[in-house]
Design a protein around this motif. Structure first.
Motif, PDB file in Angstrom:
ATOM      1  N   TRP A  26       0.861  -1.180   0.000  1.00 55.25           N
ATOM      2  CA  TRP A  26       0.000   0.000   0.000  1.00 55.25           C
ATOM      3  C   TRP A  26       0.893   1.224   0.000  1.00 55.25           C
ATOM      4  N   GLU A  27       1.077   1.794  -1.183  1.00 55.37           N
ATOM      5  CA  GLU A  27       2.026   2.892  -1.353  1.00 55.37           C
ATOM      6  C   GLU A  27       1.324   4.177  -1.748  1.00 55.37           C
ATOM      7  N   GLY A  28       2.095   5.244  -1.788  1.00 53.73           N
ATOM      8  CA  GLY A  28       1.618   6.504  -2.336  1.00 53.73           C
ATOM      9  C   GLY A  28       0.902   7.406  -1.367  1.00 53.73           C
ATOM     10  N   VAL A  29       0.850   7.055  -0.088  1.00 57.87           N
ATOM     11  CA  VAL A  29       0.207   7.930   0.883  1.00 57.87           C
ATOM     12  C   VAL A  29       1.110   9.139   1.113  1.00 57.87           C
ATOM     13  N   LEU A  38       0.165   4.736   9.235  1.00 58.71           N
ATOM     14  CA  LEU A  38       0.899   3.640   8.592  1.00 58.71           C
ATOM     15  C   LEU A  38       2.236   3.375   9.271  1.00 58.71           C
ATOM     16  N   ARG A  39       2.890   4.412   9.695  1.00 56.73           N
ATOM     17  CA  ARG A  39       4.208   4.273  10.313  1.00 56.73           C
ATOM     18  C   ARG A  39       4.118   3.775  11.758  1.00 56.73           C
ATOM     19  N   ASP A  40       3.144   4.284  12.512  1.00 60.39           N
ATOM     20  CA  ASP A  40       3.142   4.078  13.962  1.00 60.39           C
ATOM     21  C   ASP A  40       2.045   3.158  14.489  1.00 60.39           C
ATOM     22  N   ASP A  41       0.921   3.068  13.787  1.00 60.56           N
ATOM     23  CA  ASP A  41      -0.252   2.434  14.381  1.00 60.56           C
ATOM     24  C   ASP A  41      -0.713   1.150  13.702  1.00 60.56           C
ATOM     25  N   VAL A  42      -0.646   1.081  12.384  1.00 65.38           N
ATOM     26  CA  VAL A  42      -1.128  -0.099  11.657  1.00 65.38           C
ATOM     27  C   VAL A  42      -0.129  -1.237  11.869  1.00 65.38           C
ATOM     28  N   LYS A  43      -0.639  -2.359  12.355  1.00 69.70           N
ATOM     29  CA  LYS A  43       0.225  -3.492  12.713  1.00 69.70           C
ATOM     30  C   LYS A  43      -0.184  -4.762  11.961  1.00 69.70           C
ATOM     31  N   GLU A  68       2.554  -7.208   6.516  1.00 71.01           N
ATOM     32  CA  GLU A  68       3.835  -6.601   6.913  1.00 71.01           C
ATOM     33  C   GLU A  68       3.579  -5.149   7.244  1.00 71.01           C
ATOM     34  N   GLU A  69       4.243  -4.661   8.267  1.00 75.28           N
ATOM     35  CA  GLU A  69       4.004  -3.303   8.743  1.00 75.28           C
ATOM     36  C   GLU A  69       5.237  -2.418   8.598  1.00 75.28           C
ATOM     37  N   ARG A  70       4.977  -1.123   8.644  1.00 73.82           N
ATOM     38  CA  ARG A  70       6.010  -0.074   8.752  1.00 73.82           C
ATOM     39  C   ARG A  70       7.163  -0.231   7.755  1.00 73.82           C
ATOM     40  N   LEU A  71       6.809  -0.279   6.474  1.00 72.54           N
ATOM     41  CA  LEU A  71       7.812  -0.422   5.420  1.00 72.54           C
ATOM     42  C   LEU A  71       8.009   0.914   4.713  1.00 72.54           C
ATOM     43  N   PRO A  72       9.252   1.351   4.521  1.00 72.07           N
ATOM     44  CA  PRO A  72       9.465   2.586   3.761  1.00 72.07           C
ATOM     45  C   PRO A  72       8.889   2.446   2.353  1.00 72.07           C
ATOM     46  N   ASP A  73       8.192   3.471   1.905  1.00 74.75           N
ATOM     47  CA  ASP A  73       7.626   3.486   0.558  1.00 74.75           C
ATOM     48  C   ASP A  73       8.773   3.675  -0.430  1.00 74.75           C
ATOM     49  N   PHE A  96       5.798   5.882   4.489  1.00 74.52           N
ATOM     50  CA  PHE A  96       5.720   4.465   4.821  1.00 74.52           C
ATOM     51  C   PHE A  96       4.470   3.839   4.233  1.00 74.52           C
ATOM     52  N   GLY A  97       4.480   2.526   4.158  1.00 74.14           N
ATOM     53  CA  GLY A  97       3.328   1.767   3.716  1.00 74.14           C
ATOM     54  C   GLY A  97       3.290   0.450   4.451  1.00 74.14           C
ATOM     55  N   VAL A  98       2.341  -0.376   4.070  1.00 72.73           N
ATOM     56  CA  VAL A  98       2.206  -1.722   4.634  1.00 72.73           C
ATOM     57  C   VAL A  98       1.906  -2.678   3.495  1.00 72.73           C
ATOM     58  N   LYS A  99       2.167  -3.952   3.724  1.00 71.37           N
ATOM     59  CA  LYS A  99       1.750  -4.976   2.770  1.00 71.37           C
ATOM     60  C   LYS A  99       0.454  -5.577   3.278  1.00 71.37           C
ATOM     61  N   ILE A 100      -0.472  -5.779   2.323  1.00 72.72           N
ATOM     62  CA  ILE A 100      -1.780  -6.313   2.676  1.00 72.72           C
ATOM     63  C   ILE A 100      -2.143  -7.478   1.755  1.00 72.72           C
TER      64      ILE A 100
END
Length: 151
Positions: A26-29, A38-43, A68-73, A96-100
């Motif tokens: 999940w990129e582009g935010v 995305l950086r601090d809360d989504v786990k 996967e959480e807290r990944l640099p975009d 940052f983004g996450v994998k979903i």
């Protein structure tokens, strides 16, 4: 576990895209409040209401899960990307983004109008004036109601 609503434009990335890709980044935010979520809360293992915006009707197509959480975009470092940020550094990323992955498609698409009309959902951020944030927290009680509407 926490619950979220992620907005996406289905002509750019829909639940069909997610289903085909199996796992997606999940990129582009590029909003700081959404980035902070995305950086601090989504786990990992958090569940996401997959919301289609900029379409008719607006609404929730299903549920995704964070794998996967807290990944640099990575697009913030690519000068050819529309998401490039020259102030971002690999040693100190700004975005940052996450994998979903797809968790469940809804049998019934849950429209924004249904959300507005359903008791127990009146406090959802998505229906508040100015509630345009692309990453929004959702209460468990709200998530459970949406889940029932989608069955």
């Amino acid at each position: 576990m926490r619950y979220w609503l992620f907005k996406t434009e289905p002509d750019v990335f829909s639940i069909d895209h997610l289903e085909r890709e199996k796992i997606s980044f999940w990129e582009g935010v590029r909003n700081y409040q959404a980035r902070n979520h995305l950086r601090d809360d989504v786990k990992k293992k958090d569940l996401i209401l997959f919301y289609h915006s900029s379409t008719n009707p607006l609404g929730i197509a299903g549920i995704a899960e964070v794998v996967e959480e807290r990944l640099p975009d990575p697009f913030q470092f690519d000068p050819k990307s529309k998401y490039f940020d020259p102030k971002s550094k690999k040693e100190d990323p700004r975005w940052f983004g996450v994998k979903i992955k797809l968790h469940k498609r809804f049998k019934n698409f849950v429209t924004l109008d249904q959300i507005r009309e359903t008791e127990g959902l009146e406090d959802m951020i998505v229906i508040r004036k100015g509630g345009r944030l692309s990453i929004q927290p959702v209460q468990k009680s709200e998530f459970d109601i949406i889940l029932k509407l989608g069955k």
